[in-house]
Design a protein around this motif. Structure first.
Motif, PDB file in Angstrom:
ATOM      1  N   ILE A 120       0.845  -1.184   0.000  1.00  0.00           N
ATOM      2  CA  ILE A 120       0.000   0.000   0.000  1.00  0.00           C
ATOM      3  C   ILE A 120       0.885   1.240   0.000  1.00  0.00           C
ATOM      4  O   ILE A 120       1.820   1.348   0.784  1.00  0.00           O
ATOM      5  CB  ILE A 120      -0.927   0.003   1.235  1.00  0.00           C
ATOM      6  CG1 ILE A 120      -1.986  -1.093   1.079  1.00  0.00           C
ATOM      7  CG2 ILE A 120      -1.581   1.356   1.439  1.00  0.00           C
ATOM      8  CD1 ILE A 120      -2.889  -1.249   2.278  1.00  0.00           C
ATOM      9  N   SER A 121       0.576   2.168  -0.910  1.00  0.00           N
ATOM     10  CA  SER A 121       1.376   3.389  -1.049  1.00  0.00           C
ATOM     11  C   SER A 121       0.627   4.572  -0.442  1.00  0.00           C
ATOM     12  O   SER A 121      -0.461   4.918  -0.884  1.00  0.00           O
ATOM     13  CB  SER A 121       1.665   3.659  -2.526  1.00  0.00           C
ATOM     14  OG  SER A 121       2.332   2.554  -3.118  1.00  0.00           O
ATOM     15  N   LYS A 122       1.247   5.174   0.588  1.00  0.00           N
ATOM     16  CA  LYS A 122       0.659   6.338   1.237  1.00  0.00           C
ATOM     17  C   LYS A 122       1.712   7.423   1.401  1.00  0.00           C
ATOM     18  O   LYS A 122       2.818   7.127   1.862  1.00  0.00           O
ATOM     19  CB  LYS A 122       0.123   5.973   2.628  1.00  0.00           C
ATOM     20  CG  LYS A 122      -1.305   5.475   2.687  1.00  0.00           C
ATOM     21  CD  LYS A 122      -1.727   5.333   4.154  1.00  0.00           C
ATOM     22  CE  LYS A 122      -3.147   4.847   4.261  1.00  0.00           C
ATOM     23  NZ  LYS A 122      -3.567   4.731   5.683  1.00  0.00           N
ATOM     24  N   PRO A 123       1.385   8.672   1.063  1.00  0.00           N
ATOM     25  CA  PRO A 123       2.314   9.772   1.346  1.00  0.00           C
ATOM     26  C   PRO A 123       2.538   9.888   2.845  1.00  0.00           C
ATOM     27  O   PRO A 123       1.714   9.430   3.649  1.00  0.00           O
ATOM     28  CB  PRO A 123       1.582  11.004   0.809  1.00  0.00           C
ATOM     29  CG  PRO A 123       0.544  10.476  -0.120  1.00  0.00           C
ATOM     30  CD  PRO A 123       0.173   9.124   0.383  1.00  0.00           C
ATOM     31  N   GLN A 124       3.637  10.499   3.222  1.00  0.00           N
ATOM     32  CA  GLN A 124       4.005  10.583   4.634  1.00  0.00           C
ATOM     33  C   GLN A 124       2.913  11.227   5.475  1.00  0.00           C
ATOM     34  O   GLN A 124       2.612  10.762   6.583  1.00  0.00           O
ATOM     35  CB  GLN A 124       5.319  11.375   4.778  1.00  0.00           C
ATOM     36  CG  GLN A 124       5.997  11.192   6.126  1.00  0.00           C
ATOM     37  CD  GLN A 124       6.355   9.741   6.426  1.00  0.00           C
ATOM     38  OE1 GLN A 124       6.818   9.027   5.543  1.00  0.00           O
ATOM     39  NE2 GLN A 124       6.129   9.315   7.663  1.00  0.00           N
ATOM     40  N   TYR A 125       2.260  12.251   4.961  1.00  0.00           N
ATOM     41  CA  TYR A 125       1.290  12.992   5.773  1.00  0.00           C
ATOM     42  C   TYR A 125      -0.032  12.229   5.949  1.00  0.00           C
ATOM     43  O   TYR A 125      -0.895  12.631   6.731  1.00  0.00           O
ATOM     44  CB  TYR A 125       1.034  14.385   5.178  1.00  0.00           C
ATOM     45  CG  TYR A 125       0.153  14.431   3.952  1.00  0.00           C
ATOM     46  CD1 TYR A 125      -1.193  14.790   4.054  1.00  0.00           C
ATOM     47  CD2 TYR A 125       0.651  14.140   2.688  1.00  0.00           C
ATOM     48  CE1 TYR A 125      -2.014  14.850   2.946  1.00  0.00           C
ATOM     49  CE2 TYR A 125      -0.151  14.201   1.565  1.00  0.00           C
ATOM     50  CZ  TYR A 125      -1.486  14.553   1.695  1.00  0.00           C
ATOM     51  OH  TYR A 125      -2.282  14.598   0.577  1.00  0.00           O
ATOM     52  N   LEU A 126      -0.176  11.118   5.223  1.00  0.00           N
ATOM     53  CA  LEU A 126      -1.392  10.318   5.353  1.00  0.00           C
ATOM     54  C   LEU A 126      -1.153   8.972   6.034  1.00  0.00           C
ATOM     55  O   LEU A 126      -2.074   8.170   6.181  1.00  0.00           O
ATOM     56  CB  LEU A 126      -2.012  10.060   3.965  1.00  0.00           C
ATOM     57  CG  LEU A 126      -2.511  11.276   3.186  1.00  0.00           C
ATOM     58  CD1 LEU A 126      -2.978  10.842   1.802  1.00  0.00           C
ATOM     59  CD2 LEU A 126      -3.660  11.960   3.927  1.00  0.00           C
ATOM     60  N   LYS A 127       0.075   8.708   6.452  1.00  0.00           N
ATOM     61  CA  LYS A 127       0.454   7.386   6.959  1.00  0.00           C
ATOM     62  C   LYS A 127      -0.445   6.904   8.098  1.00  0.00           C
ATOM     63  O   LYS A 127      -0.766   5.718   8.182  1.00  0.00           O
ATOM     64  CB  LYS A 127       1.913   7.401   7.445  1.00  0.00           C
ATOM     65  CG  LYS A 127       2.954   7.469   6.332  1.00  0.00           C
ATOM     66  CD  LYS A 127       3.061   6.162   5.574  1.00  0.00           C
ATOM     67  CE  LYS A 127       4.215   6.223   4.577  1.00  0.00           C
ATOM     68  NZ  LYS A 127       4.250   5.007   3.730  1.00  0.00           N
ATOM     69  N   THR A 128      -0.823   7.797   8.989  1.00  0.00           N
ATOM     70  CA  THR A 128      -1.555   7.370  10.182  1.00  0.00           C
ATOM     71  C   THR A 128      -3.066   7.382   9.985  1.00  0.00           C
ATOM     72  O   THR A 128      -3.806   7.008  10.902  1.00  0.00           O
ATOM     73  CB  THR A 128      -1.209   8.278  11.371  1.00  0.00           C
ATOM     74  OG1 THR A 128      -1.557   9.634  11.050  1.00  0.00           O
ATOM     75  CG2 THR A 128       0.275   8.197  11.704  1.00  0.00           C
ATOM     76  N   MET A 129      -3.532   7.774   8.802  1.00  0.00           N
ATOM     77  CA  MET A 129      -4.976   7.876   8.581  1.00  0.00           C
ATOM     78  C   MET A 129      -5.549   6.551   8.094  1.00  0.00           C
ATOM     79  O   MET A 129      -4.947   5.850   7.286  1.00  0.00           O
ATOM     80  CB  MET A 129      -5.280   8.985   7.555  1.00  0.00           C
ATOM     81  CG  MET A 129      -5.049  10.390   8.071  1.00  0.00           C
ATOM     82  SD  MET A 129      -5.551  11.638   6.862  1.00  0.00           S
ATOM     83  CE  MET A 129      -7.322  11.366   6.790  1.00  0.00           C
ATOM     84  N   LEU A 130      -6.731   6.211   8.599  1.00  0.00           N
ATOM     85  CA  LEU A 130      -7.437   5.037   8.106  1.00  0.00           C
ATOM     86  C   LEU A 130      -7.902   5.295   6.675  1.00  0.00           C
ATOM     87  O   LEU A 130      -8.141   6.432   6.275  1.00  0.00           O
ATOM     88  CB  LEU A 130      -8.647   4.736   8.998  1.00  0.00           C
ATOM     89  CG  LEU A 130      -8.332   4.379  10.458  1.00  0.00           C
ATOM     90  CD1 LEU A 130      -9.629   4.175  11.243  1.00  0.00           C
ATOM     91  CD2 LEU A 130      -7.472   3.133  10.542  1.00  0.00           C
TER      92      LEU A 130
END
Length: 481
Positions: A120-130
């Motif tokens: 799963i690819s997530k930008p750093q600022y979204l890492k902790t978001m469900l």
């Protein structure tokens, strides 16, 4: 509870990649439009000559936009982290909105495509978001429905009402010390036949109490409280039976004796009239689920196979009526109404609520009891000897929903990918080999897809009674050691 949104309006943020990817995004946006959700998408909202930065900024900060959907893939992650291109611009606009708000519900990450190795690819600022996950074809429909519910402000998983303190927390045993002490003889070193006779006699004594249960002061009609009290009066018999169930560990083939005694009880209370007859049949239903829960808990596969596959003869006076384990099933509408009225709740099943509230934790916990009930539903689908046209309806299945990911039934189903667990399950269901079980599994899977076998649920419930086919495909059975 969050208020519903009458007219959702969303902006879609995504990374420009291949033409196929852009078409996939447009198809997704078209589906949302078809479901009544207004979509702001650059492909149809941004015209030649427009200022792209102004369009992005306005779309992200516009108060009429109820949600911003951030479609994630490896390219989006890279561009967002490097602040590159349009994605980088949107990141500079979106990230402060997320970082600076303690509670934000506007920005929703959506996994749209995964990396080459399934990551799963997530930008750093979204890492902790469900996030929502639309990247797996087999789960796309269910995840899409979850997302649409969220966009309309409908609770995806509604928080259950706060219940009452369970009665068993402060309950002391009502079984007499003399009775408990008497059972201890089953632990002594004796021949198998002597122990079997002793065990049968103990169970027979409990059986006699059950079939002869009577409450003389009952009139032609009873109040809500009186009916519940009547069922509560059967608890002593339940607990005596279950206390003996625990001693089955010390008696050879005890499961055959238990099944035989339950069969005898069923015969004698089958046509028993009055309120006593109603509560006795419900009591036997409850006891049967406990028996299955105990066997599951202790991995007694021989006992499970025997009890669930056995033919039960429940006719009287020469009547040759036969049945499968469904003979122990009961539907007590009187108890359902009484419990719901007493608690002033609109329970799916007042009986199920009463059982759960009065669980005998010496035998099993709530989760194990519910698992057993759901297991019976599945056994009625898969066991060859089960001949009824209707399947066992697990009235407690709704109590499995709040622990969906860690439910005992889901764990059981997923483990069927292991050949070892597949062999165990086949044995429980009465099959001598896994190939025969697989053949039946494929048949049930096909019938469910074709709608020949319908899903079982309460009329007003969203959740259905779970079936193992919903968690594991037939081609996945036994693929691992």
């Amino acid at each position: 509870m969050k208020s519903t949104i009458e007219h959702p309006k969303v902006f879609i943020s995504y990374a420009w990649a291949s033409e196929d990817y852009r078409l996939k995004v447009r198809s997704f946006a078209t589906d949302l439009m078809g479901n009544g959700i207004d979509v702001l998408l650059d492909q149809w909202s941004l015209k030649e000559g427009n200022d792209t930065y102004a369009f992005m900024e306005q779309s992200v900060t516009d108060p009429t936009i109820t949600n911003v959907l951030i479609l994630l893939d490896p390219i989006y992650e890279k561009k967002a982290n490097e602040r590159h291109g349009g994605v980088g611009t949107e990141t500079q606009i979106i990230s402060p909105e997320i970082y600076n708000k303690v509670k934000q519900e506007k920005f929703l990450p959506v996994i749209f495509e995964r990396g080459e190795n399934g990551e799963i690819s997530k930008p750093q600022y979204l890492k902790t978001m469900l996030h929502f996950d639309l990247s797996q074809e087999e789960k796309y429909d269910s995840e899409y429905q979850r997302l649409v519910k969220r966009l309309y402000g409908i609770e995806i998983v509604e928080k259950p009402e706060l219940g009452k303190k369970p009665l068993w927390l402060e309950e002391k045993s009502i079984i007499q010390t003399k009775t408990r002490t008497g059972y201890e003889c089953l632990k002594q070193q004796k021949s198998d036949n002597i122990k079997k006779d002793e065990y049968r006699n103990f169970l027979f004594a409990v059986k006699e109490k059950i079939v002869n249960f009577r409450k003389d002061e009952l009139g032609d009609s009873v109040s809500t409280d009186e009916y519940i009290e009547l069922y509560a009066d059967t608890k002593l018999y339940r607990d005596e039976f279950l206390h003996l169930l625990k001693y089955s560990l010390y008696v050879s083939e005890a499961h055959k004796i238990i099944a035989s005694v339950m069969e005898e009880i069923c015969v004698e209370i089958k046509s028993k009239g009055g309120y006593e007859g109603e509560v006795m049949r419900t009591l036997l239903h409850e006891i049967f689920i406990y028996v299955i829960a105990y066997y599951l808990k202790n991995k007694n596969y021989d006992a499970l196979s025997y009890t669930l596959s056995k033919t039960y003869f429940v006719g009287r006076c020469g009547d040759a009526e036969v049945g499968s384990f469904d003979v122990f099933y009961d539907n007590n509408e009187s108890l359902d109404r009484a419990v719901s009225q007493k608690d002033d709740k609109n329970y799916y099943s007042g009986t199920a609520s009463y059982w759960i509230n009065n669980i005998n934790i010496e035998v099993c916990n709530k989760n194990e009891f519910v698992f057993a009930d759901i297991f019976c539903h599945n056994a009625s689908l898969f066991i060859e000897n089960y001949t009824r046209m209707w399947f066992w309806f697990p009235i407690t299945y709704i109590y499995d929903r709040t622990e969906y990911r860690n439910s005992l039934f889901r764990q059981f189903a997923i483990r069927l990918k292991s050949n070892e667990h597949l062999q165990e399950a086949a044995k429980m269901m009465g099959y001598s080999d896994t190939e025969s079980f697989k053949k039946k599994y494929i048949e049930i899977e096909r019938k469910m897809k074709e709608g020949i076998i319908k899903e079982y649920r309460y009329n007003s419930a969203f959740e259905t009674a779970p079936v193992i086919c919903q968690y594991v495909k037939s081609e996945e059975l036994g693929i691992r050691n």
